[in-house]
Write an enzyme that holds these catalytic residues in place. Structure first.
Site, PDB file in Angstrom:
ATOM      1  N   ALA A 133      52.619  97.037  39.028  1.00 54.04           N
ATOM      2  CA  ALA A 133      51.249  97.020  38.532  1.00 54.04           C
ATOM      3  C   ALA A 133      50.887  98.387  37.970  1.00 54.04           C
ATOM      4  O   ALA A 133      51.740  99.264  37.818  1.00 54.04           O
ATOM      5  CB  ALA A 133      50.290  96.608  39.649  1.00 54.04           C
ATOM      6  N   SER A 134      49.604  98.577  37.671  1.00 53.03           N
ATOM      7  CA  SER A 134      49.179  99.788  36.972  1.00 53.03           C
ATOM      8  C   SER A 134      49.289 101.034  37.840  1.00 53.03           C
ATOM      9  O   SER A 134      49.616 102.111  37.352  1.00 53.03           O
ATOM     10  CB  SER A 134      47.722  99.624  36.511  1.00 53.03           C
ATOM     11  OG  SER A 134      46.892  99.319  37.626  1.00 53.03           O
ATOM     12  N   ALA A 136      50.917 101.104  41.194  1.00 57.14           N
ATOM     13  CA  ALA A 136      52.100 101.162  42.060  1.00 57.14           C
ATOM     14  C   ALA A 136      53.024  99.994  41.759  1.00 57.14           C
ATOM     15  O   ALA A 136      52.661  99.069  41.023  1.00 57.14           O
ATOM     16  CB  ALA A 136      51.662 101.127  43.524  1.00 57.14           C
ATOM     17  N   GLN A 137      54.231 100.060  42.349  1.00 53.26           N
ATOM     18  CA  GLN A 137      55.125  98.920  42.282  1.00 53.26           C
ATOM     19  C   GLN A 137      55.619  98.608  43.688  1.00 53.26           C
ATOM     20  O   GLN A 137      55.567  99.435  44.597  1.00 53.26           O
ATOM     21  CB  GLN A 137      56.283  99.141  41.329  1.00 53.26           C
ATOM     22  CG  GLN A 137      57.355 100.106  41.755  1.00 53.26           C
ATOM     23  CD  GLN A 137      58.402 100.276  40.648  1.00 53.26           C
ATOM     24  OE1 GLN A 137      58.097 100.235  39.453  1.00 53.26           O
ATOM     25  NE2 GLN A 137      59.645 100.485  41.045  1.00 53.26           N
ATOM     26  N   VAL A 138      56.092  97.357  43.860  1.00 53.29           N
ATOM     27  CA  VAL A 138      56.425  96.849  45.189  1.00 53.29           C
ATOM     28  C   VAL A 138      57.893  96.449  45.233  1.00 53.29           C
ATOM     29  O   VAL A 138      58.377  95.746  44.342  1.00 53.29           O
ATOM     30  CB  VAL A 138      55.530  95.634  45.532  1.00 53.29           C
ATOM     31  CG1 VAL A 138      55.976  95.000  46.840  1.00 53.29           C
ATOM     32  CG2 VAL A 138      54.072  96.056  45.614  1.00 53.29           C
ATOM     33  N   LYS A 152      55.307  99.452  49.141  1.00 52.70           N
ATOM     34  CA  LYS A 152      54.490  99.750  47.968  1.00 52.70           C
ATOM     35  C   LYS A 152      54.568 101.237  47.671  1.00 52.70           C
ATOM     36  O   LYS A 152      54.349 102.075  48.561  1.00 52.70           O
ATOM     37  CB  LYS A 152      53.039  99.333  48.216  1.00 52.70           C
ATOM     38  CG  LYS A 152      52.133  99.455  46.995  1.00 52.70           C
ATOM     39  CD  LYS A 152      50.776  98.830  47.272  1.00 52.70           C
ATOM     40  CE  LYS A 152      49.886  98.872  46.025  1.00 52.70           C
ATOM     41  NZ  LYS A 152      48.590  98.222  46.258  1.00 52.70           N
ATOM     42  N   ASP A 285      38.600  93.920  43.769  1.00 49.64           N
ATOM     43  CA  ASP A 285      39.603  93.891  42.691  1.00 49.64           C
ATOM     44  C   ASP A 285      40.329  92.551  42.745  1.00 49.64           C
ATOM     45  O   ASP A 285      41.546  92.482  42.891  1.00 49.64           O
ATOM     46  CB  ASP A 285      40.585  95.058  42.872  1.00 49.64           C
ATOM     47  CG  ASP A 285      41.409  95.304  41.612  1.00 49.64           C
ATOM     48  OD1 ASP A 285      41.001  94.848  40.524  1.00 49.64           O
ATOM     49  OD2 ASP A 285      42.465  95.954  41.710  1.00 49.64           O
TER      50      ASP A 285
END
Length: 539
Positions: A133-134, A136-138, A152, A285
Site C-alpha cells: 500500500a501507500s 507500508a507493505q505486508v 507490516k 480509513d
C-alpha cells in the site's frame, strides 16, 4: 513564496509524462478544469510520451507522485457512481496493489527494527509481499510456535516527501483562505494541519498497534467485528495475527457462499455508529483494502478491521451535536436542525435562520426518502458546504475526518447492498444513545464525580478574579493594536491579490498563446512565462 517549487515542477512533469490530460475527453470536463489540461499538454514531457497507451497510467502516476496522491486514489476508488469504470479498475488496485519495494530492504528493516535475525524471529518469512500500500507493505510469516502472522513494514524514506507535500498544501491552504470565504469557513489550514498529523501518525506502526489493541478491546467477543491480535510493534515494523477473509468489495464470493448481503450491510452500518457513539473511537480509513469479511461462517459472518492507523475521536459536545443533527434530519425537522447548529455556535449573528432552514430542507431533505443506490452522499455534502459558505457557518475542523469516513461508508454500503435503508437502521441507535446521554440521573452522577475537583479549584478563585480585572484594564489597548494590525493585514491581502492576478493573467496568457504559435516563438513565450512566475515568487 511558494515552498518547494521544484516539487511542483516534478508533479507537473509526472502528470505530463503519464498524459493524465488524456484520461477523460476534454469536452466531458468541467470548464474550470480545462485550463489545467492545457497546462499539462504544454510540458515538454507530454510531447514525447507514449504513456497514453498504458492502461494503468493513472495508477502509475499516483504511485510516482507519492503517498498523499495514493490516498486520494483510495478515497476515489469507493466512488463507483462518480468514477468511470476504466479509471476505477486502476484506482481499486491502489488499495493493496501498489508497487512493492525490494525484499532485501524489507528483511533488513525488520532485522534492524526488531534487533534480531529473520531466522531467529520467524520459522518462515515469505519474500513475496502479500500486499503493498501507500505507507507500508505486508509479508506473511510463521512464528516458531506455529502461529501464522503478517509482518507490516513501513516504506523506507517516505517521511521527508510527505512533509514536503504537506508544506505545499499548507501554503495552498493559506492562499485559499486569504481569497475564498468557503476556505475560511472550513478552517482549511487547520484541516490540512490535522490531516498532516494523521498521516505522520500512520508512519508510526507503534501507534497503529495501540489503536488496534484499543479497537480489539472495544469489540472483544463481538459477533459483528473481529480485530486481529498484535504480537509486537516498533515504529517501522508490526507483527500481528494473520486473518482469513475476503475484501468487503468481493461481491462474487458473497453470492457464491450465499451470504445475506442485506444483513451484512446492516452489520457494517451498526459497527460504524457503535464506533462513533458508543466507543467514540472510529476507524477513519475504511476503504475496501482495510475492511474484510470472514468466510468461515457464511450464515453469520463478521467484519474484520485492518490497518487502524487512522482513527477518529470527537468531543462529548460534538458527539451530541452530530447525533441530534442526524435525528433532526431523520425526523424531517429542519427548524430543529438549525436550532441545534445555532446552539453549537456554528451560525454567526445576523444570519437569516428561516432561509437557512429552507435551503437545508431542499438540499438534505431528499436524503431520507432515497435508498443508498440513489443517494449521492458526497454530492449532498458538497451542497451543504456551499450553503455553509453562503451563510458564513463555522464548520469545526474535528468533524472533517468524520465526514471523510462517512463518504467511505457510503461507498462501501453502495457496493455491498444498494437498497440498505440507512436511516431506518440508524434512528433507533441514535435515539437510544441520546436518551442515555441526556438522562438526568447520569448527569447528576457525573456532576457528583466532578465535585471534588470543583472544590479543589475554588481556592484559585481570588487569583482568577485579580487576573480578570487586570486583563480588563489591558483590553482597550490590546483591541486598538489588533485593529491597526487588521487594517494593515487587509491592505497586504489586497496588494497580494493584485499581484497574484497580474502574475496569473500574464502566465496563462503566455502559455495559451504559446500553444498557437510556431515552436521557436513558443519557446520564447514559455521563458517569459517562467520569468513571470519568478517575479511573483520574489515580489
Amino acid at each position: 513564496m511558494i515552498p518547494h517549487f521544484s516539487r511542483l515542477l516534478e508533479l507537473w512533469r509526472l502528470a505530463a509524462h503519464h498524459r493524465l490530460d488524456t484520461l477523460i475527453p476534454e469536452e466531458e470536463l468541467p470548464a474550470k478544469a480545462r485550463p489545467l489540461v492545457q497546462l499539462i499538454k504544454l510540458h515538454p514531457a507530454a510531447w514525447t510520451s507514449r504513456a497514453s497507451k498504458d492502461p494503468l497510467r493513472l495508477k502509475h502516476a499516483l504511485e510516482e507522485m507519492g503517498p498523499l496522491f495514493v490516498k486520494l486514489g483510495q478515497l476515489l476508488s469507493t466512488r463507483r457512481d462518480l468514477i468511470p469504470p476504466e479509471l476505477l479498475i486502476q484506482l481499486v488496485q491502489l488499495q493493496d496493489r501498489v508497487t512493492p519495494f525490494a525484499t532485501d530492504i524489507a528483511r533488513q528493516q525488520v532485522e534492524t527494527s526488531l534487533n534480531a535475525k529473520i531466522e531467529t524471529l520467524f520459522a518462515r518469512f515469505d519474500d513475496a509481499p502479500l500486499a503493498a500500500a501507500s505507507i507500508a507493505q505486508v509479508h506473511t510469516a510463521a512464528l516458531h510456535d506455529g502461529r501464522e502472522v503478517i509482518v507490516k513494514i513501513v516504506r523506507p524514506a517516505i517521511r521527508p516527501q510527505i512533509i514536503k507535500d504537506f508544506e505545499i498544501l499548507n501554503w495552498l491552504g493559506h492562499w485559499l483562505e486569504a481569497r475564498l470565504e468557503a476556505a475560511r469557513a472550513l478552517h482549511l489550514v487547520q484541516v490540512i494541519s490535522d490531516y498532516r498529523q494523521v498521516i505522520l501518525n500512520e508512519l508510526d506502526l507503534s501507534l497503529e498497534a495501540a489503536n488496534t489493541m484499543q479497537m480489539r478491546h472495544n469489540f472483544m467477543g463481538s459477533s459483528m467485528m473481529y480485530v486481529p491480535e498484535v504480537y509486537t510493534a516498533t515504529k517501522d515494523v508490526m507483527v500481528a495475527e494473520r486473518i482469513s477473509g475476503v475484501p468487503v468489495s468481493d461481491i462474487e464470493t458473497f453470492e457464491r457462499l450465499g451470504m445475506d448481503r442485506a444483513q451484512l450491510g446492516e452489520k457494517g452500518l451498526t459497527i460504524f455508529f457503535t464506533q462513533v457513539f458508543r466507543d467514540n473511537f472510529f476507524h477513519a480509513d475504511m476503504h475496501p483494502g482495510n475492511v474484510f469479511v470472514e468466510t468461515l461462517n457464511p450464515q453469520n459472518p463478521r467484519f474484520i478491521a485492518l490497518d487502524c492507523a487512522i482513527v477518529g475521536e470527537l468531543s462529548k459536545s460534538d458527539q451530541m451535536t452530530v447525533a441530534r443533527l442526524l435525528l433532526a434530519v431523520m425526523n424531517n425537522n429542519f427548524e430543529q436542525l438549525i436550532q441545534i447548529v445555532h446552539q453549537a455556535g456554528w451560525i454567526p449573528a445576523g444570519t437569516d435562520q428561516n432561509t437557512l432552514a429552507r435551503e437545508m430542507r431542499r438540499t438534505v431533505g431528499p436524503m431520507i426518502s432515497k435508498p443508498m443506490d440513489q443517494l449521492d452522499f458526497a454530492g449532498i455534502l458538497v451542497q451543504v458546504m456551499d450553503i455553509a459558505r453562503r451563510h458564513h457557518l463555522e464548520i469545526p475542523p474535528q468533524l472533517m475526518l468524520l465526514l471523510k469516513t462517512l463518504v467511505h461508508v457510503e461507498g462501501l454500503g453502495r457496493d455491498l447492498y444498494p437498497q440498505l435503508d440507512i436511516w431506518k437502521l440508524a434512528k433507533p441507535i441514535l435515539t437510544e444513545w441520546v436518551k442515555q446521554n441526556v438522562n438526568p440521573m447520569n448527569s447528576l452522577k457525573e456532576l457528583g464525580q466532578q465535585i471534588p475537583d470543583m472544590l479543589m479549584g475554588a481556592t484559585d478563585l481570588p487569583a482568577l478574579l485579580i487576573d480578570s480585572l487586570h486583563n480588563l484594564r489591558q483590553q482597550g489597548a490590546w483591541q486598538d493594536r489588533q485593529w491597526r494590525e487588521l487594517q494593515q493585514m487587509r491592505l497586504d491581502i489586497q496588494q497580494t491579490r493584485r499581484r497574484d492576478w497580474i502574475a496569473a493573467s500574464g502566465f496563462l496568457t503566455l502559455l495559451v498563446t504559446a500553444t498557437q504559435l510556431p515552436w521557436p516563438v513558443a519557446v520564447i513565450l514559455l521563458i517569459l512565462a517562467g520569468v513571470v512566475v519568478l517575479w511573483r515568487l520574489i515580489a
